[in-house]
Design a protein around this motif. Structure first.
Motif, PDB file in Angstrom:
ATOM      1  N   VAL A  68       0.712  -1.227  -0.057  1.00 23.96           N
ATOM      2  CA  VAL A  68       0.015   0.109  -0.028  1.00 23.96           C
ATOM      3  C   VAL A  68       0.817   1.125   0.050  1.00 23.96           C
ATOM      4  N   ILE A  69       1.828   1.355   0.923  1.00 23.38           N
ATOM      5  CA  ILE A  69       2.755   2.434   1.009  1.00 23.38           C
ATOM      6  C   ILE A  69       3.477   2.904  -0.515  1.00 23.38           C
ATOM      7  N   LYS A  75       1.965   6.615  -6.877  1.00 22.74           N
ATOM      8  CA  LYS A  75       0.455   7.313  -7.105  1.00 22.74           C
ATOM      9  C   LYS A  75      -0.431   6.308  -7.874  1.00 22.74           C
ATOM     10  N   LEU A  76      -0.003   5.248  -7.629  1.00 20.29           N
ATOM     11  CA  LEU A  76      -1.052   3.959  -8.011  1.00 20.29           C
ATOM     12  C   LEU A  76      -2.403   3.917  -7.264  1.00 20.29           C
ATOM     13  N   LEU A  77      -2.365   4.329  -6.352  1.00 20.61           N
ATOM     14  CA  LEU A  77      -3.545   4.499  -5.339  1.00 20.61           C
ATOM     15  C   LEU A  77      -3.619   5.630  -4.265  1.00 20.61           C
ATOM     16  N   VAL A  78      -4.330   5.716  -3.636  1.00 18.01           N
ATOM     17  CA  VAL A  78      -4.581   6.848  -2.683  1.00 18.01           C
ATOM     18  C   VAL A  78      -4.939   6.583  -1.171  1.00 18.01           C
ATOM     19  N   HIS A  79      -4.055   6.688  -0.293  1.00 17.22           N
ATOM     20  CA  HIS A  79      -4.454   6.183   1.121  1.00 17.22           C
ATOM     21  C   HIS A  79      -4.281   7.341   2.115  1.00 17.22           C
ATOM     22  N   LEU A 203      -4.409   0.213   5.253  1.00 14.35           N
ATOM     23  CA  LEU A 203      -3.157   0.658   5.860  1.00 14.35           C
ATOM     24  C   LEU A 203      -3.118   0.485   7.296  1.00 14.35           C
ATOM     25  N   TYR A 204      -4.026   1.066   7.763  1.00 11.31           N
ATOM     26  CA  TYR A 204      -4.041   1.481   9.462  1.00 11.31           C
ATOM     27  C   TYR A 204      -4.260  -0.018  10.001  1.00 11.31           C
ATOM     28  N   ASN A 205      -5.305  -0.880   9.440  1.00  5.04           N
ATOM     29  CA  ASN A 205      -5.539  -2.157  10.123  1.00  5.04           C
ATOM     30  C   ASN A 205      -4.125  -3.010  10.143  1.00  5.04           C
TER      31      ASN A 205
END
Length: 362
Positions: A68-69, A75-79, A203-205
């Motif tokens: 995820v990071i 820039k493949l996803l937004v978190h 991400l948080y989980n």
């Protein structure tokens, strides 16, 4: 143009709201079905050759966090960014999430996949009554009560015919059942108030669960087994491959689960989730002998059918409550959520199946 998997996936074209996920619904649905139906079997395979639940789940968390990071950096996803104030609010949810996955992995260590599915499919029994007792929800209607009876009959029949019954396995099974029920009834409604986007939630989980893992290594004494095994480890392909495959599918179920939920209607996602359980049973029976007796498999199918009935009844109640009268079309189910009332109704509707994704990421 922004990637389709960002939070807002709807655009207005000639006055009509179109969900961009419709363009990729089929491959997403197929990907989710494959990951969901195979993940429990892969985890059972992995935990069989790598019997360290805490370490295995930690590797899965680490895979998700890094993925995820890294994807966010490219820039493949937004978190959502990791912030201390959000961490403090999210810790209770992450703890329950960790316990759900830990108890599930431990259950797969001592029981077969069918036992996991029977307990996973039995969650409506506790959820329905917990909602009534603790969340002051209406008492289940006749159709919902009927579905709960079907689930109960199938579950009881399976337990009484389970030739692989052991106290240890069923202790983990009930621990998993109560943990996932608590997560579905209580924790989901805490998390939805935090305002995290989809990948922020993932991400948080996983990040907080990764931080908790060493504590459980110490409590369970697994660190001693791990150190002892590491000194004699041969890192054979037959051990490394199932672990890597489990980590890869853990990440894939997060992606396909959340993306598929955005691309298809809530009803279609519910049906797909049930179909996945049926596929898991069929695959499990075909590939090895670690499954229930024929009567036990029949009871398992009865429980899944009860789950279908229960999910149909809750979907109808949610749409009636939202003024849709139970006749909502797919487009209506996918309409953008513009008001706080719409958002809250949508979150409540996803409560039952929302746990499916986090729970199956194991």
């Amino acid at each position: 143009m922004a990637p389709w998997y960002k939070e807002n996936t709807s655009v207005k074209l000639f006055g009509v709201n179109i969900n961009l996920g419709d363009l990729t619904a089929l491959p997403l649905a197929v990907g989710y079905a494959l990951c969901s139906s195979l993940l429990a079997i892969i985890n059972k395979f992995a935990i069989g050759v790598f019997p360290y639940p805490s370490l295995l789940t930690s590797l899965q968390y680490l895979t998700c966090v890094v993925a995820v990071i890294s994807s966010g950096q490219f820039k493949l996803l937004v978190h959502d960014p990791i912030r201390w104030d959000m961490i403090k609010k999210f810790i209770p949810a992450a703890f329950v999430f960790y316990m759900a996955i830990f108890t599930n992995t431990s259950l797969l260590r001592y029981a077969n996949v069918d036992t996991f599915i029977i307990f996973r499919s039995s969650t409506p029994l506790l959820v329905a009554f917990a909602d009534y007792l603790f969340r002051k929800q209406p008492w289940p209607g006749p159709y919902t009560l009927g579905s709960l009876v079907v689930i109960l009959v199938g579950a009881v029949g399976y337990v009484f015919t389970d030739s692989q019954y052991t106290v240890r396995a069923y202790t983990w099974a009930f621990a998993y059942l109560f943990t996932i029920t608590f997560e579905m009834v209580y924790i989901k409604h805490i998390v939805t108030s935090l305002g995290l986007n989809t990948w922020g939630f993932v991400l948080y989980n996983n990040f907080l669960s990764l931080l908790m893992a060493p504590v459980f290594w110490m409590i369970t004494g697994e660190f001693r087994e791990t150190i002892k095994a590491a000194s004699t480890a041969t890192w054979e392909f037959g051990i490394v491959f199932p672990v890597l495959l489990s980590c890869a599918f853990g990440l894939a179920i997060s992606f396909f689960g959340f993306a598929c939920r955005k691309a298809i209607s809530a009803t279609a996602f519910t049906v797909l989730g049930v179909t996945n359980k049926l596929l898991t049973v069929v695959i499990n029976v075909m590939i090895w002998d670690k499954h229930a007796s024929p009567f036990g498999v029949l009871c398992l199918f009865i429980t899944i059918v009860g789950g279908v009935m229960y999910q149909q009844s809750t979907v109808k109640q949610n749409f009636r409550g939202g003024g849709g009268g139970g006749g909502s079309s797919k487009r209506e189910e996918q309409r953008p959520l513009t008001s706080p009332k719409d958002v809250e109704a949508h979150k409540d509707h996803e409560g039952e199946e929302g746990a499916e994704t986090t729970d199956e990421h194991q």
